[in-house]
Design a protein around this motif. Structure first.
Motif, PDB file in Angstrom:
ATOM      1  N   GLY A  88       0.710  -1.234   0.235  1.00 55.83           N
ATOM      2  CA  GLY A  88      -0.118   0.097   0.083  1.00 55.83           C
ATOM      3  C   GLY A  88       0.845   1.272  -0.075  1.00 55.83           C
ATOM      4  O   GLY A  88       0.183   2.390  -0.273  1.00 55.83           O
ATOM      5  N   THR A  89       2.205   1.205   0.193  1.00 55.53           N
ATOM      6  CA  THR A  89       2.966   1.986   0.340  1.00 55.53           C
ATOM      7  C   THR A  89       3.129   2.768  -1.379  1.00 55.53           C
ATOM      8  O   THR A  89       3.410   1.934  -2.125  1.00 55.53           O
ATOM      9  CB  THR A  89       4.397   1.879   1.060  1.00 55.53           C
ATOM     10  OG1 THR A  89       4.248   1.439   2.147  1.00 55.53           O
ATOM     11  CG2 THR A  89       5.503   3.198   0.921  1.00 55.53           C
ATOM     12  N   ALA A  90       3.077   4.001  -1.399  1.00 49.51           N
ATOM     13  CA  ALA A  90       3.398   4.431  -2.764  1.00 49.51           C
ATOM     14  C   ALA A  90       5.018   4.020  -3.076  1.00 49.51           C
ATOM     15  O   ALA A  90       5.629   4.088  -2.467  1.00 49.51           O
ATOM     16  CB  ALA A  90       3.207   6.072  -2.807  1.00 49.51           C
ATOM     17  N   VAL A  91       4.890   3.599  -4.554  1.00 52.05           N
ATOM     18  CA  VAL A  91       6.201   3.176  -5.154  1.00 52.05           C
ATOM     19  C   VAL A  91       7.346   4.182  -4.924  1.00 52.05           C
ATOM     20  O   VAL A  91       8.433   3.983  -4.373  1.00 52.05           O
ATOM     21  CB  VAL A  91       6.195   2.557  -6.523  1.00 52.05           C
ATOM     22  CG1 VAL A  91       7.335   2.183  -7.056  1.00 52.05           C
ATOM     23  CG2 VAL A  91       5.087   1.270  -6.586  1.00 52.05           C
ATOM     24  N   PRO A  92       6.983   5.447  -5.477  1.00 49.31           N
ATOM     25  CA  PRO A  92       8.355   6.200  -5.114  1.00 49.31           C
ATOM     26  C   PRO A  92       8.595   6.419  -3.644  1.00 49.31           C
ATOM     27  O   PRO A  92       9.946   6.629  -3.527  1.00 49.31           O
ATOM     28  CB  PRO A  92       7.918   7.676  -5.535  1.00 49.31           C
ATOM     29  CG  PRO A  92       6.549   7.172  -6.646  1.00 49.31           C
ATOM     30  CD  PRO A  92       5.957   6.067  -6.052  1.00 49.31           C
ATOM     31  N   GLU A  93       7.831   6.564  -2.879  1.00 55.64           N
ATOM     32  CA  GLU A  93       8.172   6.775  -1.300  1.00 55.64           C
ATOM     33  C   GLU A  93       8.874   5.350  -0.854  1.00 55.64           C
ATOM     34  O   GLU A  93       9.864   5.638  -0.219  1.00 55.64           O
ATOM     35  CB  GLU A  93       6.949   6.916  -0.519  1.00 55.64           C
ATOM     36  CG  GLU A  93       7.258   6.815   1.037  1.00 55.64           C
ATOM     37  CD  GLU A  93       5.969   6.922   1.730  1.00 55.64           C
ATOM     38  OE1 GLU A  93       5.863   6.656   3.030  1.00 55.64           O
ATOM     39  OE2 GLU A  93       4.666   6.922   1.184  1.00 55.64           O
ATOM     40  N   ALA A  94       8.673   4.076  -1.309  1.00 53.40           N
ATOM     41  CA  ALA A  94       9.211   2.821  -0.865  1.00 53.40           C
ATOM     42  C   ALA A  94      10.292   2.802  -1.396  1.00 53.40           C
ATOM     43  O   ALA A  94      11.432   2.654  -0.821  1.00 53.40           O
ATOM     44  CB  ALA A  94       8.282   1.874  -1.237  1.00 53.40           C
ATOM     45  N   LEU A  95      10.522   3.122  -2.754  1.00 51.28           N
ATOM     46  CA  LEU A  95      11.989   3.409  -3.279  1.00 51.28           C
ATOM     47  C   LEU A  95      12.922   4.180  -2.711  1.00 51.28           C
ATOM     48  O   LEU A  95      13.988   3.815  -2.377  1.00 51.28           O
ATOM     49  CB  LEU A  95      11.927   3.605  -4.815  1.00 51.28           C
ATOM     50  CG  LEU A  95      11.362   2.768  -5.819  1.00 51.28           C
ATOM     51  CD1 LEU A  95      11.166   3.269  -7.161  1.00 51.28           C
ATOM     52  CD2 LEU A  95      12.150   1.139  -5.816  1.00 51.28           C
ATOM     53  N   GLU A  96      12.559   5.396  -2.342  1.00 54.00           N
ATOM     54  CA  GLU A  96      13.397   6.410  -1.623  1.00 54.00           C
ATOM     55  C   GLU A  96      13.797   5.657  -0.289  1.00 54.00           C
ATOM     56  O   GLU A  96      15.087   6.100   0.183  1.00 54.00           O
ATOM     57  CB  GLU A  96      12.545   7.825  -1.717  1.00 54.00           C
ATOM     58  CG  GLU A  96      13.510   8.879  -1.077  1.00 54.00           C
ATOM     59  CD  GLU A  96      12.867  10.223  -1.119  1.00 54.00           C
ATOM     60  OE1 GLU A  96      12.738  10.902  -0.220  1.00 54.00           O
ATOM     61  OE2 GLU A  96      12.182  10.519  -2.351  1.00 54.00           O
ATOM     62  N   LYS A  97      12.767   5.264   0.450  1.00 52.47           N
ATOM     63  CA  LYS A  97      13.016   5.049   1.799  1.00 52.47           C
ATOM     64  C   LYS A  97      14.130   3.741   1.735  1.00 52.47           C
ATOM     65  O   LYS A  97      15.076   3.478   2.381  1.00 52.47           O
ATOM     66  CB  LYS A  97      12.214   4.430   2.565  1.00 52.47           C
ATOM     67  CG  LYS A  97      10.992   5.701   3.030  1.00 52.47           C
ATOM     68  CD  LYS A  97       9.909   5.190   3.755  1.00 52.47           C
ATOM     69  CE  LYS A  97       9.005   6.345   4.334  1.00 52.47           C
ATOM     70  NZ  LYS A  97       7.827   5.967   5.024  1.00 52.47           N
ATOM     71  N   ALA A  98      13.954   2.835   0.679  1.00 55.56           N
ATOM     72  CA  ALA A  98      14.786   1.513   0.704  1.00 55.56           C
ATOM     73  C   ALA A  98      16.305   2.221   0.361  1.00 55.56           C
ATOM     74  O   ALA A  98      17.166   1.679   0.776  1.00 55.56           O
ATOM     75  CB  ALA A  98      14.168   0.702  -0.380  1.00 55.56           C
ATOM     76  N   VAL A  99      16.142   2.964  -0.853  1.00 56.72           N
ATOM     77  CA  VAL A  99      17.742   3.500  -1.079  1.00 56.72           C
ATOM     78  C   VAL A  99      18.457   4.192   0.003  1.00 56.72           C
ATOM     79  O   VAL A  99      19.614   4.059   0.046  1.00 56.72           O
ATOM     80  CB  VAL A  99      17.486   4.515  -2.347  1.00 56.72           C
ATOM     81  CG1 VAL A  99      18.711   5.044  -2.834  1.00 56.72           C
ATOM     82  CG2 VAL A  99      16.903   3.709  -3.637  1.00 56.72           C
ATOM     83  N   GLU A 100      17.643   5.078   0.701  1.00 55.50           N
ATOM     84  CA  GLU A 100      18.359   5.674   1.749  1.00 55.50           C
ATOM     85  C   GLU A 100      18.718   4.867   2.771  1.00 55.50           C
ATOM     86  O   GLU A 100      19.918   5.169   3.315  1.00 55.50           O
ATOM     87  CB  GLU A 100      17.232   6.797   2.252  1.00 55.50           C
ATOM     88  CG  GLU A 100      17.882   7.881   3.268  1.00 55.50           C
ATOM     89  CD  GLU A 100      16.908   8.970   3.731  1.00 55.50           C
ATOM     90  OE1 GLU A 100      17.396   9.998   3.922  1.00 55.50           O
ATOM     91  OE2 GLU A 100      15.738   8.697   3.323  1.00 55.50           O
ATOM     92  N   ALA A 101      17.840   3.914   3.228  1.00 55.63           N
ATOM     93  CA  ALA A 101      18.343   3.054   4.359  1.00 55.63           C
ATOM     94  C   ALA A 101      19.584   1.998   3.870  1.00 55.63           C
ATOM     95  O   ALA A 101      20.403   1.608   4.535  1.00 55.63           O
ATOM     96  CB  ALA A 101      17.171   2.253   4.477  1.00 55.63           C
ATOM     97  N   ALA A 102      19.401   1.585   2.712  1.00 53.75           N
ATOM     98  CA  ALA A 102      20.610   0.645   1.980  1.00 53.75           C
ATOM     99  C   ALA A 102      21.879   1.440   1.841  1.00 53.75           C
ATOM    100  O   ALA A 102      22.908   0.734   2.227  1.00 53.75           O
ATOM    101  CB  ALA A 102      20.139   0.112   0.709  1.00 53.75           C
ATOM    102  N   LEU A 103      21.922   2.731   1.727  1.00 53.70           N
ATOM    103  CA  LEU A 103      23.066   3.406   1.612  1.00 53.70           C
ATOM    104  C   LEU A 103      23.526   4.128   2.971  1.00 53.70           C
ATOM    105  O   LEU A 103      24.660   5.074   2.881  1.00 53.70           O
ATOM    106  CB  LEU A 103      23.126   4.492   0.596  1.00 53.70           C
ATOM    107  CG  LEU A 103      23.184   3.814  -0.768  1.00 53.70           C
ATOM    108  CD1 LEU A 103      22.873   4.913  -1.949  1.00 53.70           C
ATOM    109  CD2 LEU A 103      24.335   3.064  -1.126  1.00 53.70           C
ATOM    110  N   SER A 104      22.557   4.069   4.118  1.00 56.88           N
ATOM    111  CA  SER A 104      23.105   4.351   5.394  1.00 56.88           C
ATOM    112  C   SER A 104      24.093   4.036   6.042  1.00 56.88           C
ATOM    113  O   SER A 104      24.570   2.881   5.519  1.00 56.88           O
ATOM    114  CB  SER A 104      21.733   4.613   6.223  1.00 56.88           C
ATOM    115  OG  SER A 104      21.571   3.291   6.623  1.00 56.88           O
TER     116      SER A 104
END
Length: 221
Positions: free
Chosen positions: A92-108
């Motif tokens: 149910g999470t919007a795809v752009p929001e999901a992508l952004e959160k995943a990218v940010e978390a992966a590179l933290s």
């Protein structure tokens, strides 16, 4: 009938032999990255890598075609992590929001181990500038990551989303990470804060997806 997509399938469990194989490949990849960082690809041989990893040369060539190919599993590990983060996103999470959160978390970089991993990637990317074979491995890893990302994005977008849009979103996300890391590697910016891989990747993703029609989130019309 619910319009929510089914949960992402669990990957099949690896056998003991497969786990040992993967562990050996990662040991070799780490050894190759350490030697490339210290001496560069030109100053490193397959024999050097095998010796550092504690394996026979024939074992090295059982898994890798050449010395540059050996860093592939290490470079691919980051993509595996961020796809897993995206796959775990709440439906149910919007795809752009999901992508952004995943990218940010992966590179933290929550700890020094993560920071060291990014610094090692920076060293490899700098070495790749003058090594076409190493660049080829880098591009291959991202191509494979993009292909594996498409079904994850499609599941999040839901059955009403266009398959082309899911593919474009996967390409945008993959390229956002690639371009961000390459840009960061050209600088001496820190692993956190302004100019870091996470900050650059989010900027890249927003730019690349800015012209796309938002993908439908599951259950949205």
């Amino acid at each position: 009938m619910s319009s929510q997509p089914p949960p992402a399938p669990e990957p099949p469990a690896l056998s003991l032999t497969e786990r040992r194989k993967a562990a050996t490949q990662l040991d070799i990849a780490r050894a190759a990255a350490e030697l490339f960082t210290a001496y560069g690809p030109d100053g490193t041989t397959a024999e050097d890598i095998a010796r550092r990893a504690g394996v026979a040369l024939r074992t090295f060539y059982r898994y890798f075609r050449n010395k540059q190919d050996a860093v592939g599993p290490l470079l691919a590990a980051g993509g595996d992590r961020w796809r897993a983060l995206l796959a775990a996103t709440e439906p149910g999470t919007a795809v752009p929001e999901a992508l952004e959160k995943a990218v940010e978390a992966a590179l933290s970089v929550p700890d020094e181990h993560a920071a060291e991993g990014l610094e090692q990637t920076r060293a490899l990317l700098r070495a790749a500038v003058d090594d076409p074979a190493l660049r080829a491995v880098w591009y291959r890893v991202h191509q494979e990551s993009e292909e594996r990302l498409i079904p994850v994005v499609a599941r999040l977008a839901g059955p009403a989303a266009d398959s082309l849009e899911a593919r474009l979103a996967a390409a945008a996300a993959t390229d956002a990470i690639r371009v961000a890391l390459e840009t960061w590697a050209e600088t001496d910016a820190a692993t956190r804060g302004p100019g870091s891989p996470a900050e650059l990747a989010v900027r890249c993703l927003r730019q690349l997806m800015g012209g796309m029609r938002p993908l439908l989130a599951p259950g949205k019309n």
